[in-house]
Structure formats: structure tokens, C-alpha cells
Enzyme design. Structure first.
Site, PDB file in Angstrom:
ATOM      1  N   HIS A 156       0.823  -1.171  -0.032  1.00  0.00           N
ATOM      2  CA  HIS A 156      -0.020  -0.161   0.022  1.00  0.00           C
ATOM      3  C   HIS A 156       0.949   1.349   0.042  1.00  0.00           C
ATOM      4  CE1 HIS A 156      -4.080  -1.701   0.797  1.00  0.00           C
ATOM      5  NE2 HIS A 156      -3.372  -2.758   1.201  1.00  0.00           N
ATOM      6  N   ASP A 364       3.298   9.467  -0.498  1.00  0.00           N
ATOM      7  CA  ASP A 364       2.197   8.761  -0.110  1.00  0.00           C
ATOM      8  C   ASP A 364       1.893   7.600  -1.086  1.00  0.00           C
ATOM      9  OD1 ASP A 364      -0.078   8.014   1.555  1.00  0.00           O
ATOM     10  OD2 ASP A 364      -0.488  10.031   1.607  1.00  0.00           O
TER      11      ASP A 364
HETATM   12  O1  LIG Z   1      -2.426   0.905  10.956  1.00  0.00           O
HETATM   13  P1  LIG Z   1      -1.662   2.329  11.124  1.00  0.00           P
HETATM   14  O2  LIG Z   1      -0.337   2.249  11.811  1.00  0.00           O
HETATM   15  O3  LIG Z   1      -2.630   3.205  12.031  1.00  0.00           O
HETATM   16  O4  LIG Z   1      -1.719   3.183   9.880  1.00  0.00           O
HETATM   17  C1  LIG Z   1      -2.905   3.642   9.031  1.00  0.00           C
HETATM   18  C2  LIG Z   1      -2.603   2.798   7.878  1.00  0.00           C
HETATM   19  O5  LIG Z   1      -1.559   3.665   6.816  1.00  0.00           O
HETATM   20  C3  LIG Z   1      -1.135   3.362   5.668  1.00  0.00           C
HETATM   21  O6  LIG Z   1      -2.103   3.303   4.406  1.00  0.00           O
HETATM   22  C4  LIG Z   1      -1.720   3.320   3.449  1.00  0.00           C
HETATM   23  O7  LIG Z   1      -2.844   2.739   2.708  1.00  0.00           O
HETATM   24  C5  LIG Z   1      -3.837   3.407   1.946  1.00  0.00           C
HETATM   25  C6  LIG Z   1      -4.573   2.678   1.179  1.00  0.00           C
HETATM   26  O8  LIG Z   1      -4.183   1.792   0.092  1.00  0.00           O
HETATM   27  C7  LIG Z   1      -3.054   4.303   0.993  1.00  0.00           C
HETATM   28  O9  LIG Z   1      -3.870   5.321   0.196  1.00  0.00           O
HETATM   29  C8  LIG Z   1      -2.022   5.349   1.654  1.00  0.00           C
HETATM   30  O10 LIG Z   1      -1.389   6.095   0.966  1.00  0.00           O
HETATM   31  C9  LIG Z   1      -1.084   4.201   2.463  1.00  0.00           C
HETATM   32  O11 LIG Z   1      -0.330   4.981   3.450  1.00  0.00           O
HETATM   33  C10 LIG Z   1      -0.391   1.786   5.722  1.00  0.00           C
HETATM   34  O12 LIG Z   1      -0.030   1.619   4.493  1.00  0.00           O
HETATM   35  C11 LIG Z   1      -1.595   0.813   6.400  1.00  0.00           C
HETATM   36  O13 LIG Z   1      -0.924  -0.323   6.552  1.00  0.00           O
HETATM   37  C12 LIG Z   1      -1.911   1.342   7.834  1.00  0.00           C
HETATM   38  O14 LIG Z   1      -3.156   0.527   8.329  1.00  0.00           O
HETATM   39  O1  LIG Z   2     -10.583  11.376  11.312  1.00  0.00           O
HETATM   40  C1  LIG Z   2     -10.409  10.333  10.026  1.00  0.00           C
HETATM   41  C2  LIG Z   2      -9.377  10.646   9.307  1.00  0.00           C
HETATM   42  C3  LIG Z   2      -9.286   9.713   8.078  1.00  0.00           C
HETATM   43  N1  LIG Z   2     -10.204   8.837   7.971  1.00  0.00           N
HETATM   44  C4  LIG Z   2     -10.181   7.811   6.721  1.00  0.00           C
HETATM   45  O2  LIG Z   2      -8.833   7.230   6.632  1.00  0.00           O
HETATM   46  C5  LIG Z   2      -8.543   7.019   5.348  1.00  0.00           C
HETATM   47  C6  LIG Z   2      -7.042   7.613   5.054  1.00  0.00           C
HETATM   48  O3  LIG Z   2      -6.473   7.035   4.002  1.00  0.00           O
HETATM   49  P1  LIG Z   2      -5.346   7.600   3.038  1.00  0.00           P
HETATM   50  O4  LIG Z   2      -5.398   6.537   2.078  1.00  0.00           O
HETATM   51  O5  LIG Z   2      -5.681   9.064   2.958  1.00  0.00           O
HETATM   52  O6  LIG Z   2      -4.239   7.557   4.127  1.00  0.00           O
HETATM   53  P2  LIG Z   2      -3.331   6.774   5.339  1.00  0.00           P
HETATM   54  O7  LIG Z   2      -3.743   7.274   6.652  1.00  0.00           O
HETATM   55  O8  LIG Z   2      -3.824   5.473   4.677  1.00  0.00           O
HETATM   56  O9  LIG Z   2      -1.938   6.825   5.064  1.00  0.00           O
HETATM   57  C7  LIG Z   2      -9.423   7.858   4.387  1.00  0.00           C
HETATM   58  O10 LIG Z   2     -10.455   6.913   4.018  1.00  0.00           O
HETATM   59  C8  LIG Z   2     -10.300   8.568   5.348  1.00  0.00           C
HETATM   60  O11 LIG Z   2     -11.447   9.050   5.061  1.00  0.00           O
HETATM   61  C9  LIG Z   2     -11.283   8.776   8.811  1.00  0.00           C
HETATM   62  O12 LIG Z   2     -12.049   7.980   8.534  1.00  0.00           O
HETATM   63  N2  LIG Z   2     -11.236   9.466   9.979  1.00  0.00           N
END
Ligand SMILES: O=P(O)(O)OC[C@H]1O[C@H](O[C@H]2O[C@H](CO)[C@@H](O)[C@H](O)[C@H]2O)[C@H](O)[C@@H](O)[C@@H]1O
Ligand SMILES: O=c1ccn([C@@H]2O[C@H](COP(=O)(O)OP(=O)(O)O)[C@@H](O)[C@H]2O)c(=O)[nH]1
Length: 464
Positions: A156, A364
Site C-alpha cells: 500500500h 504517499d
Molecule cells: O495501521 P496504522 O499504523 O494506524 O496506519 C494506517 C495505515 O496507513 C497506511 O495506509 C496506506 O494505505 C492506503 C490505502 O491503500 C494508501 O492510500 C496510503 O497512501 C497508505 O499510506 C498503511 O499502509 C496501512 O498499512 C496502515 O494501516
Molecule cells: O478522522 C479520520 C481521518 C481519516 N479517515 C479515513 O482514513 C482514510 C485515510 O486513508 P489515506 O489513504 O488518505 O491515508 P493513510 O492514513 O492510509 O496513510 C480515508 O479513507 C479517510 O476518510 C477517517 O475515517 N477519519
């Protein structure tokens, strides 16, 4: 009958209060599994004694299989190797990458623990789909336990060029582990190309054709599968939410001022201090906006036990405070900085009220917020998206104003341009992005990946 087994560290068990946890992976996988059903295995999010069986929770068509992590595992695997080594490294931040052998050992230990529990739920025809950097060694651990099922892995977050990845002291151990998969998927072509180069240059893989490699006596395929959203569902949700009391109160509180809006986990990859600095530069150089615009930045806390994240929280609070102190007036605050999470329903309504969506990560994988912002707009009077060229979503959202988040003046100009953009141009740009969203809709994401995994020939998959 074969079932889909999804494995990820973060599992989005919906809660009554806030729906699915903040974070794009949980949001995307929930959309996939809610539709087709299956088993979703991963961390419960809780600290506890290691289990010998996963705890099962049924919800709709999904069976969640969850396990706790011990304090030591949480420290070494999640806070340590996954989020202090791999996360910064894979986001091109060598300056923040910490490497400790003890964390690597913890990372491998948790992957073996997951494999031991998961194997009890796998039947011969099941398709296993592993997600993200926490679980790079999992396929290898499953193969070592005799699992010969089809295994796919999806990354991701970005995969950097070999020049960066080689800085990881044990890169071969990590890179090679992915060769136990049949298919490795990425968000963008750039990520896939970087990984392919690593396979060839460092692991001696032979590139048989585009995205098909012979390595370690097996065939490994790679592919590009950008994660998307349910654009129609999200658009409906935004329309509904915009009529809610919460959103109406926020809209009224703006007193007619246009709102710029950012939504990001509190993470250094999201470029948050640079973003607020650019907003400050806009107030400095385009004085007509002073007193006449509001920036809403929603930033739920994330990975708070990791020192770099705690430092980031302090820095961001100070930056917002400094700008508000410098430009604020008794009846106007330039930045509303909110440190807690909101439901996606609330966010959807707020995106629709905003005139400018600001998504400026330094790096990202994809960024679903950018896509949600576009889907939430009123087609008759849409807002403008300002996006970093370093977000995976920039390759899809062609109607956005694309910025380099390291360029403060350029970003400030883009914010000002977005605020002043005429209606006709806003409509054209929005229409083009709305159309592009269809090509990466979440409904097609899993089927495309799984169909490619299905096509992996059995003849080319010798027993591990
Ligand atoms: O699980 P956390 O440590 O709380 O972090 C949240 C997630 O962050 C990252 O999200 C990624 O996946 C998204 C969907 O494909 C993508 O849009 C975004 O750019 C990525 O940063 C991480 O990859 C996840 O594993 C985490 O759960
Ligand atoms: O207060 C919040 C902030 C973010 N999101 C959701 O978390 C996801 C964030 O995904 P993104 O790919 O932008 O970034 P990541 O946190 O996975 O790096 C999106 O679907 C947002 O709508 C949410 O539900 N509540």
C-alpha cells in the site's frame, strides 16, 4: 469451495461509534470484503498474551480472525521494524530510518506467530492475499509450513528505488521474502519498476517480460493496482451528510469565508508542517485572503509511541499556533487544527463544504482522502483539489493543481489560484477527475488483483 483469506496488520472491525478505523488500508479492505465475504486475519489492536488460536468475530459476510500482540512484540514489530525502519525507508526518509537487529528479530517472530495461527484456517483451494509492509516475510513463513496455495501481496505504501532500499542492512532477507509470493502488486508503475529493478539488480532475477520474473526457481509476477474508493457511494454519502446538523454548524461558523481543508493521520510523510507553512506564505503574499479564508486541518493521532511521531505532533501544534498568533484577529482564526478522528460520514459532508482540498504529502502510496474529496463535491459548484506530485493519487487525478510540497512559494500560489478559480474551470477539472475515479473504483480493485493471481500458472509454481 475456495475462500478469500485477507491478511493485514490493521483489521478494520467496524465499531458502532466510528465505523471503520482511520487509515486507507482498513477502509479499502472493508469495502472489498463487505462485498464478497471471506476471512480477514490480523492484529486485534490490543496488547495481550500470545494466543494459540485466533479469536473469531463474525460481521456480515466477513469472519475476522484476530490476535493480540505482547508488549514486546508491539514494541519491536509494530513500533520498531515496521514503523521506525520500513515506514520511513519506504517513504524515502533515510534521515528518519532507525535500524535495530532486535526489532528485526521481533518482526520475524510476529510474522511466524501470524503464520502459526493463520495456517489453521487455510484450506487447499483458498486464495491468500497479504497486505503491506508489516507482513513482508509472511508468505515465506507460510511456504515453510507447507502452504502451497496461491499467495498475493499488495504494497500500500511506496517502493523506493534500489538506491534507497539498499540502505537497509538486511535488505536481501526482506526483499527475497517477497519471492515466496506468486503476485506482488503496487499502487503505481514507479513502485513496480523500482521493485523490478531490485529483483534483477540485487536478487539476480531474470525479467522474462514486463512484470514477469524468474527468481529463486519460481515465477514471480508484479502488477499495478491503484487502490480506489466507491465513488458513487461516497458521493451519495457526502450529499446526505451535507444536510446534517454537524456539517451545517461548521458551514455556518465560516461566516461565508471559503474553507480549505486537509485530512491526514498525524504522520511526517503527510507534509503537514510544510503545508501550514505554505498557507502562511499565502497569507503573507496574497494579503487579500487575510481575514477571508479558513483552513480546517483534521489530524487524528497516529503511532503516538514512536518518538518521531510525538515530535511531529509538537511541531505541528507549534506551527499552527504561530500562524494563528501572527495573523489571527479577535474575530478570525486562520487555522482550525483538530487533533481527533472523525467518521467518514462527517468527513464526506465537510469535504463538500470545502472550496479547496489540500493533499500535499512528501510521499504517499496512494492517498484515499484525495479521491474522497473529489467524489464528495457538488458537480454544479465543485471545490478544487491541490495535490502533491508525490502522492500516488496524483497519477490518477489529472484535474488537480499539482504541487511540489517542498516548494513553499509554489504551493502558496496554487492555494491562492485554487481559491480564485472560476466556476467553469472548476467544473471542467472536477469532471475529468470524476471520470478518472471510475477507472480505479474500489469495486474493480480486488477482482483485478485476484484475477491476475488466478492466472498464475500451476505448472510454473513448483512446490516451495
Ligand atoms: O495501521 P496504522 O499504523 O494506524 O496506519 C494506517 C495505515 O496507513 C497506511 O495506509 C496506506 O494505505 C492506503 C490505502 O491503500 C494508501 O492510500 C496510503 O497512501 C497508505 O499510506 C498503511 O499502509 C496501512 O498499512 C496502515 O494501516
Ligand atoms: O478522522 C479520520 C481521518 C481519516 N479517515 C479515513 O482514513 C482514510 C485515510 O486513508 P489515506 O489513504 O488518505 O491515508 P493513510 O492514513 O492510509 O496513510 C480515508 O479513507 C479517510 O476518510 C477517517 O475515517 N477519519
Amino acid at each position: 469451495m475456495s475462500k478469500l483469506v485477507v491478511v493485514s496488520n490493521r483489521v478494520g472491525v467496524p465499531t458502532r461509534k466510528s465505523g471503520v478505523a482511520a487509515g486507507g488500508l482498513a477502509v479499502a479492505l472493508n469495502d472489498v470484503l463487505a462485498e464478497r465475504g471471506g476471512l480477514w486475519f490480523g492484529w486485534s489492536g490490543k496488547i495481550g498474551a500470545p494466543q494459540s488460536e485466533a479469536t473469531l468475530v463474525e460481521h456480515g459476510k466477513i469472519t475476522y480472525a484476530l490476535c493480540d500482540l505482547s508488549n514486546e512484540d508491539f514494541g519491536e514489530y509494530y513500533n520498531g521494524f515496521a514503523n521506525r525502519t520500513l515506514w520511513p525507508l519506504l517513504h524515502y526518509r533515510l534521515d528518519l530510518t532507525e535500524f535495530a537487529r532486535r526489532d528485526l528479530a521481533g518482526y520475524r517472530r510476529v510474522n511466524s506467530y501470524f503464520a502459526d495461527l493463520l495456517i489453521k484456517h487455510i484450506e487447499p483451494d483458498d486464495v491468500i492475499w497479504i497486505h503491506d509492509y508489516h507482513l513482508i516475510p509472511l508468505a515465506e513463513a507460510l511456504r515453510a509450513r507447507g502452504v502451497n496455495n496461491r499467495i498475493g501481496y499488495f504494497q500500500h505504501i511506496p517502493w523506493p528505488s534500489p538506491d534507497i532500499f539498499l540502505a537497509l542492512p538486511n535488505h536481501i532477507e526482506i526483499g527475497h521474502a517477497l519471492t515466496a509470493c506468486d503476485l506482488v502488486g503496487f499502487q503505481t508503475e514507479r513502485d513496480a519498476v523500482n521493485f523490478g529493478r531490485y529483483l534483477v539488480e540485487e536478487l539476480g532475477a531474470f525479467a522474462r517480460k514486463d512484470h514477469v520474473f524468474s527468481v529463486a526457481g519460481r515465477e514471480l509476477r508484479t502488477g499495478v493496482y491503484p487502490v480506489g474508493i466507491d465513488r458513487i457511494g461516497f458521493a451519495r454519502m457526502a450529499k446526505r451528510a451535507s444536510r446534517s446538523r454537524f456539517v451545517a454548524e461548521v458551514a455556518n461558523s465560516l461566516n461565508g469565508r471559503p474553507m480549505l481543508m486537509g485530512v491526514d493521520r498525524l504522520d511526517y510523510s503527510k507534509g503537514l508542517t510544510q503545508r501550514l507553512d505554505a498557507f502562511e506564505r499565502m497569507l503573507e503574499t496574497a494579503a487579500e485572503w487575510r481575514g477571508h479564508v479558513t483552513f480546517l486541518q483534521i489530524t487524528p493521532k497516529s503511532r503516538g509511541d514512536i518518538p518521531e511521531y510525538a515530535a511531529m505532533q509538537r511541531a505541528l501544534g507549534e506551527t499552527a499556533g504561530r500562524i494563528n498568533g501572527r495573523y489571527g484577529e479577535a474575530n478570525w482564526t486562520p487555522i482550525r487544527y483538530v487533533n481527533r478522528s472523525h467518521t467518514r460520514l462527517e468527513l464526506a459532508g465537510l469535504y463538500r463544504v470545502a472550496k479547496v482540498g489540500v493533499v500535499t504529502p512528501l510521499r504517499d502510496g496512494m492517498n484515499l482522502v484525495a479521491k474522497e474529496f473529489v467524489a464528495a463535491q457538488d458537480p454544479e459548484d465543485p471545490g478544487v483539489l491541490v495535490i502533491s506530485r508525490f502522492a500516488g493519487a496524483a497519477s490518477v487525478l489529472d484535474g488537480a493543481l499539482v504541487v511540489n510540497p517542498y516548494d513553499m512559494d509554489g504551493t502558496a500560489n496554487a492555494l491562492s489560484q485554487a481559491l480564485a478559480m472560476p466556476l467553469e474551470e472548476r467544473r471542467q477539472r472536477w469532471q475529468s477527475m470524476w471520470d478518472r475515479l471510475e477507472t480505479t473504483d474500489i469495486a474493480g480493485w480486488a477482482p483485478r488483483f485476484l484475477a491476475a493471481l488466478e492466472r498464475v500458472s500451476h505448472r510454473r509454481r513448483p512446490l516451495w
